[in-house]
Motif scaffolding. Structure first.
Motif, PDB file in Angstrom:
ATOM      1  N   MET A   1       0.833   0.905  -2.945  1.00  0.00           N
ATOM      2  CA  MET A   1       0.975   0.966  -1.507  1.00  0.00           C
ATOM      3  C   MET A   1       0.984   2.427  -1.027  1.00  0.00           C
ATOM      4  O   MET A   1       0.317   2.767  -0.062  1.00  0.00           O
ATOM      5  N   LEU A   2       1.720   3.274  -1.720  1.00  0.00           N
ATOM      6  CA  LEU A   2       1.787   4.673  -1.321  1.00  0.00           C
ATOM      7  C   LEU A   2       0.432   5.361  -1.479  1.00  0.00           C
ATOM      8  O   LEU A   2       0.031   6.150  -0.631  1.00  0.00           O
ATOM      9  N   ALA A   3      -0.278   5.046  -2.543  1.00  0.00           N
ATOM     10  CA  ALA A   3      -1.616   5.624  -2.734  1.00  0.00           C
ATOM     11  C   ALA A   3      -2.519   5.262  -1.555  1.00  0.00           C
ATOM     12  O   ALA A   3      -3.236   6.119  -1.028  1.00  0.00           O
ATOM     13  N   ASN A   4      -2.488   4.034  -1.119  1.00  0.00           N
ATOM     14  CA  ASN A   4      -3.295   3.612   0.037  1.00  0.00           C
ATOM     15  C   ASN A   4      -2.889   4.356   1.299  1.00  0.00           C
ATOM     16  O   ASN A   4      -3.739   4.797   2.066  1.00  0.00           O
ATOM     17  N   ARG A   5      -1.587   4.483   1.518  1.00  0.00           N
ATOM     18  CA  ARG A   5      -1.105   5.167   2.727  1.00  0.00           C
ATOM     19  C   ARG A   5      -1.501   6.639   2.739  1.00  0.00           C
ATOM     20  O   ARG A   5      -1.681   7.227   3.787  1.00  0.00           O
ATOM     21  N   LEU A   6      -1.626   7.236   1.559  1.00  0.00           N
ATOM     22  CA  LEU A   6      -1.983   8.659   1.478  1.00  0.00           C
ATOM     23  C   LEU A   6      -3.487   8.869   1.331  1.00  0.00           C
ATOM     24  O   LEU A   6      -3.935   9.999   1.148  1.00  0.00           O
ATOM     25  N   ASN A   7      -4.245   7.794   1.364  1.00  0.00           N
ATOM     26  CA  ASN A   7      -5.691   7.858   1.158  1.00  0.00           C
ATOM     27  C   ASN A   7      -6.009   8.518  -0.190  1.00  0.00           C
ATOM     28  O   ASN A   7      -6.879   9.371  -0.299  1.00  0.00           O
ATOM     29  N   ALA A   8      -5.255   8.121  -1.191  1.00  0.00           N
ATOM     30  CA  ALA A   8      -5.408   8.663  -2.547  1.00  0.00           C
ATOM     31  C   ALA A   8      -5.841   7.536  -3.471  1.00  0.00           C
ATOM     32  O   ALA A   8      -5.774   6.358  -3.121  1.00  0.00           O
ATOM     33  N   SER A   9      -6.258   7.913  -4.661  1.00  0.00           N
ATOM     34  CA  SER A   9      -6.614   6.903  -5.650  1.00  0.00           C
ATOM     35  C   SER A   9      -5.751   7.109  -6.892  1.00  0.00           C
ATOM     36  O   SER A   9      -5.377   8.233  -7.219  1.00  0.00           O
ATOM     37  N   ILE A  10      -5.437   6.014  -7.555  1.00  0.00           N
ATOM     38  CA  ILE A  10      -4.642   6.094  -8.774  1.00  0.00           C
ATOM     39  C   ILE A  10      -5.562   6.541  -9.896  1.00  0.00           C
ATOM     40  O   ILE A  10      -6.505   5.844 -10.256  1.00  0.00           O
ATOM     41  N   GLN A  11      -5.293   7.721 -10.415  1.00  0.00           N
ATOM     42  CA  GLN A  11      -6.104   8.285 -11.485  1.00  0.00           C
ATOM     43  C   GLN A  11      -5.697   7.700 -12.832  1.00  0.00           C
ATOM     44  O   GLN A  11      -6.534   7.398 -13.661  1.00  0.00           O
ATOM     45  N   ILE A  33      -3.858  16.760  -7.321  1.00  0.00           N
ATOM     46  CA  ILE A  33      -3.220  15.737  -8.143  1.00  0.00           C
ATOM     47  C   ILE A  33      -1.739  15.671  -7.795  1.00  0.00           C
ATOM     48  O   ILE A  33      -1.087  16.696  -7.631  1.00  0.00           O
ATOM     49  N   LEU A  34      -1.201  14.471  -7.705  1.00  0.00           N
ATOM     50  CA  LEU A  34       0.223  14.265  -7.465  1.00  0.00           C
ATOM     51  C   LEU A  34       0.734  13.220  -8.451  1.00  0.00           C
ATOM     52  O   LEU A  34       0.185  12.123  -8.532  1.00  0.00           O
ATOM     53  N   ALA A  35       1.759  13.590  -9.199  1.00  0.00           N
ATOM     54  CA  ALA A  35       2.422  12.620 -10.075  1.00  0.00           C
ATOM     55  C   ALA A  35       3.529  11.959  -9.258  1.00  0.00           C
ATOM     56  O   ALA A  35       4.203  12.605  -8.462  1.00  0.00           O
ATOM     57  N   ILE A  36       3.678  10.666  -9.441  1.00  0.00           N
ATOM     58  CA  ILE A  36       4.781   9.940  -8.810  1.00  0.00           C
ATOM     59  C   ILE A  36       5.584   9.300  -9.934  1.00  0.00           C
ATOM     60  O   ILE A  36       5.057   8.525 -10.736  1.00  0.00           O
ATOM     61  N   TYR A  37       6.855   9.668  -9.984  1.00  0.00           N
ATOM     62  CA  TYR A  37       7.740   9.194 -11.045  1.00  0.00           C
ATOM     63  C   TYR A  37       8.834   8.320 -10.447  1.00  0.00           C
ATOM     64  O   TYR A  37       9.514   8.722  -9.511  1.00  0.00           O
ATOM     65  N   PHE A  38       8.964   7.111 -10.970  1.00  0.00           N
ATOM     66  CA  PHE A  38       9.993   6.160 -10.566  1.00  0.00           C
ATOM     67  C   PHE A  38      11.008   6.047 -11.699  1.00  0.00           C
ATOM     68  O   PHE A  38      10.797   5.267 -12.636  1.00  0.00           O
ATOM     69  N   PRO A  39      12.096   6.832 -11.673  1.00  0.00           N
ATOM     70  CA  PRO A  39      13.071   6.710 -12.761  1.00  0.00           C
ATOM     71  C   PRO A  39      13.736   5.341 -12.736  1.00  0.00           C
ATOM     72  O   PRO A  39      13.967   4.780 -11.660  1.00  0.00           O
TER      73      PRO A  39
END
Length: 135
Positions: A1-11, A33-39
């Motif tokens: 969902m966040l990738a879509n909102r940011l107009n980004a693609s999951i690499q 590039i942006l890493a997203i970490y969900f601890p």
């Protein structure tokens, strides 16, 4: 969902905790590039920091999304010597619900990252000319 909102693609996405996003060429900052970490829930802060220092994300700007960010964890987000952006619950809600999430994210980056990370100044070949010109 966040990738879509940011107009980004999951690499890539190695596991449920870590996603690597390819940001759009229209993203207004010097980040591709942006890493997203969900601890995981209730993971102690020292363990979260240890994981953030691992090779797969250590040298990347990383957005840490925790549903229960403790004061200790939020302190690391205020430390501009690292590449970790750790929003509090208000900033996370704003990021997820704002009509302009890219603007919210860039403001969050500006408050938690060193200016050298964000600056469009480039000493080599310019990859994204758009950051220098506005329409």
């Amino acid at each position: 969902m966040l990738a879509n909102r940011l107009n980004a693609s999951i690499q890539s996405h190695a596991h449920d905790e870590l996603f690597i996003l390819q940001l759009s060429t229209t993203f207004p900052l010097k980040l591709e590039i942006l890493a997203i970490y969900f601890p995981p829930d209730h993971l102690p802060v020292p363990e979260i920091i240890w994981r953030l220092k691992q090779d797969d994300i250590h040298f990347q700007t990383t957005l840490v999304i925790s549903l229960e960010p403790t004061t200790d964890l939020l302190t690391y987000g205020k430390d501009r010597t690292n590449l970790w952006v750790i929003p509090d619950s208000r900033a996370l809600t704003n990021l997820l619900l704002s009509p302009n999430p890219v603007e919210v994210l860039t403001r969050l980056f500006a408050t938690q990252l060193a200016i050298i990370t964000l600056s469009p100044y480039q000493t080599r070949r310019i990859k994204n000319q758009r950051i220098f010109f506005f329409k």
